[in-house]
Design a protein around this motif. Structure first.
Motif, PDB file in Angstrom:
ATOM      1  N   PRO A   1      -3.244   6.735  -8.148  1.00 42.05           N
ATOM      2  CA  PRO A   1      -4.291   7.471  -7.434  1.00 42.05           C
ATOM      3  C   PRO A   1      -4.849   6.620  -6.298  1.00 42.05           C
ATOM      4  O   PRO A   1      -4.833   5.391  -6.363  1.00 42.05           O
ATOM      5  CB  PRO A   1      -5.347   7.713  -8.519  1.00 42.05           C
ATOM      6  CG  PRO A   1      -4.605   7.620  -9.815  1.00 42.05           C
ATOM      7  CD  PRO A   1      -3.540   6.587  -9.588  1.00 42.05           C
ATOM      8  N   ALA A   2      -5.356   7.273  -5.273  1.00 42.54           N
ATOM      9  CA  ALA A   2      -5.859   6.567  -4.100  1.00 42.54           C
ATOM     10  C   ALA A   2      -6.958   5.579  -4.456  1.00 42.54           C
ATOM     11  O   ALA A   2      -7.000   4.455  -3.935  1.00 42.54           O
ATOM     12  CB  ALA A   2      -6.363   7.570  -3.064  1.00 42.54           C
ATOM     13  N   SER A   3      -7.845   5.982  -5.355  1.00 42.77           N
ATOM     14  CA  SER A   3      -8.947   5.090  -5.739  1.00 42.77           C
ATOM     15  C   SER A   3      -8.429   3.843  -6.444  1.00 42.77           C
ATOM     16  O   SER A   3      -8.949   2.739  -6.234  1.00 42.77           O
ATOM     17  CB  SER A   3      -9.934   5.838  -6.640  1.00 42.77           C
ATOM     18  OG  SER A   3      -9.281   6.319  -7.816  1.00 42.77           O
ATOM     19  N   THR A   4      -7.402   4.015  -7.265  1.00 46.97           N
ATOM     20  CA  THR A   4      -6.829   2.873  -7.976  1.00 46.97           C
ATOM     21  C   THR A   4      -6.102   1.943  -7.005  1.00 46.97           C
ATOM     22  O   THR A   4      -6.205   0.716  -7.108  1.00 46.97           O
ATOM     23  CB  THR A   4      -5.855   3.338  -9.065  1.00 46.97           C
ATOM     24  OG1 THR A   4      -6.515   4.249  -9.949  1.00 46.97           O
ATOM     25  CG2 THR A   4      -5.329   2.158  -9.876  1.00 46.97           C
ATOM     26  N   THR A   5      -5.385   2.536  -6.075  1.00 48.84           N
ATOM     27  CA  THR A   5      -4.690   1.736  -5.065  1.00 48.84           C
ATOM     28  C   THR A   5      -5.674   0.888  -4.273  1.00 48.84           C
ATOM     29  O   THR A   5      -5.444  -0.302  -4.036  1.00 48.84           O
ATOM     30  CB  THR A   5      -3.906   2.644  -4.103  1.00 48.84           C
ATOM     31  OG1 THR A   5      -2.887   3.342  -4.828  1.00 48.84           O
ATOM     32  CG2 THR A   5      -3.259   1.833  -2.986  1.00 48.84           C
ATOM     33  N   THR A   6      -6.793   1.491  -3.891  1.00 45.51           N
ATOM     34  CA  THR A   6      -7.819   0.764  -3.142  1.00 45.51           C
ATOM     35  C   THR A   6      -8.395  -0.382  -3.963  1.00 45.51           C
ATOM     36  O   THR A   6      -8.572  -1.496  -3.469  1.00 45.51           O
ATOM     37  CB  THR A   6      -8.956   1.716  -2.723  1.00 45.51           C
ATOM     38  OG1 THR A   6      -8.417   2.756  -1.894  1.00 45.51           O
ATOM     39  CG2 THR A   6     -10.041   0.971  -1.970  1.00 45.51           C
ATOM     40  N   ALA A   7      -8.670  -0.108  -5.231  1.00 48.18           N
ATOM     41  CA  ALA A   7      -9.237  -1.134  -6.105  1.00 48.18           C
ATOM     42  C   ALA A   7      -8.246  -2.272  -6.338  1.00 48.18           C
ATOM     43  O   ALA A   7      -8.625  -3.453  -6.328  1.00 48.18           O
ATOM     44  CB  ALA A   7      -9.650  -0.510  -7.433  1.00 48.18           C
TER      45      ALA A   7
ATOM     46  N   GLN B   1      -5.568  -3.871 -14.032  1.00 46.93           N
ATOM     47  CA  GLN B   1      -5.765  -2.425 -14.052  1.00 46.93           C
ATOM     48  C   GLN B   1      -5.010  -1.760 -15.203  1.00 46.93           C
ATOM     49  O   GLN B   1      -4.956  -0.532 -15.291  1.00 46.93           O
ATOM     50  CB  GLN B   1      -5.292  -1.818 -12.729  1.00 46.93           C
ATOM     51  CG  GLN B   1      -6.243  -2.060 -11.567  1.00 46.93           C
ATOM     52  CD  GLN B   1      -7.518  -1.249 -11.667  1.00 46.93           C
ATOM     53  OE1 GLN B   1      -7.537  -0.170 -12.245  1.00 46.93           O
ATOM     54  NE2 GLN B   1      -8.608  -1.771 -11.109  1.00 46.93           N
TER      55      GLN B   1
ATOM     56  N   GLN C   1       0.823  -1.200   0.000  1.00 48.94           N
ATOM     57  CA  GLN C   1       0.000   0.000   0.000  1.00 48.94           C
ATOM     58  C   GLN C   1       0.863   1.258   0.000  1.00 48.94           C
ATOM     59  O   GLN C   1       0.505   2.264  -0.613  1.00 48.94           O
ATOM     60  CB  GLN C   1      -0.952  -0.025   1.195  1.00 48.94           C
ATOM     61  CG  GLN C   1      -2.033  -1.090   1.060  1.00 48.94           C
ATOM     62  CD  GLN C   1      -3.014  -1.098   2.218  1.00 48.94           C
ATOM     63  OE1 GLN C   1      -2.737  -0.553   3.283  1.00 48.94           O
ATOM     64  NE2 GLN C   1      -4.164  -1.725   2.022  1.00 48.94           N
TER      65      GLN C   1
END
Length: 225
Positions: free
Chosen positions: A29-35, A78, A21
């Motif tokens: 991007p934070a959203s991509t990292t989360t996904a 991704q 992480q």
């Protein structure tokens, strides 16, 4: 050197999550990292677990290979290239194992002041504690360092079974070079099992200054005698 950084290596789930992480958070991007992480967990859960009981050291290493494989697939889903995904995984794994490598090198100073003796002791310890059976190696004579061949590597075998042989270079093989650099020696290798070779050839060489000093000391002793 923080004690927790040394101990977390024995907790693959926690160590890998934290390192992954942190690495992904600095690149995506934070959203991509989360996904990506959510998908990594799904893939990891679905990965088949080996039924063969290994030593604690080999089981620990294989646990990291499973996490590497899961993240590798999640990143590619991704749209991340194999090269970039592999490079991030290499960095993640090194963040996890670097503290233990540094500590081991410091401890080796208690064994000997000679770099070659320390190097031999470190590698023998690794193959006694972590890289145990079914790893198999053959030691070779070397007057300028340490040399051996590895004929069986369960890490390469596992990733090949998962259809990701190319990941072995990033997840495991590349760390050998980083470790050698931290120890002040040079590693040369012409082939690996993961790349289709008959074995992995490890050739650790001492720095030129060490060799010159050793030759000078030898010449001095010969003159005195």
């Amino acid at each position: 050197m923080k004690p927790l950084a040394l101990l977390r290596v024995y907790l693959p789930s926690m160590a890998f999550r934290q390192a992954a992480q942190a690495q992904l958070g600095g690149c995506l991007p934070a959203s991509t990292t989360t996904a990506v992480w959510a998908r990594t967990l799904e893939i990891h859960q679905a990965l088949p677990r080996t039924r063969v009981r290994r030593s604690p050291g080999v089981n620990l290493l294989l646990s990291y290979m499973q996490w590497d494989c899961a993240l590798y697939r999640a990143l590619q889903e991704q749209g991340i290239s194999q090269q970039q995904a592999g490079a991030w995984i290499e960095q993640i794994n090194w963040q996890i194992f670097a503290p233990a490598s540094a500590l081991a090198f410091k401890v080796s100073r208690l064994r000997s002041r000679r770099l070659q003796a320390r190097l031999q002791w470190l590698l023998d310890a690794l193959f006694s504690l972590a890289f145990t059976r079914p790893f198999r190696r053959s030691t070779l004579p070397s007057v300028e360092g340490v040399a051996f061949d590895v004929q069986v590597c369960p890490l390469a075998s596992y990733l090949r079974e998962q259809g990701a042989s190319e990941l072995t270079h990033f997840a495991a093989c590349s760390l050998d070079y980083r470790m050698a650099t931290d120890w002040g020696v040079t590693l040369q290798r012409r082939q690996t099992l993961a790349s289709g070779g008959a074995y992995c050839d490890f050739r650790f060489s001492l720095p030129a200054t060490q060799l010159i000093a050793r030759e000078s000391a030898s010449a001095t002793r010969s003159t005195e005698n």
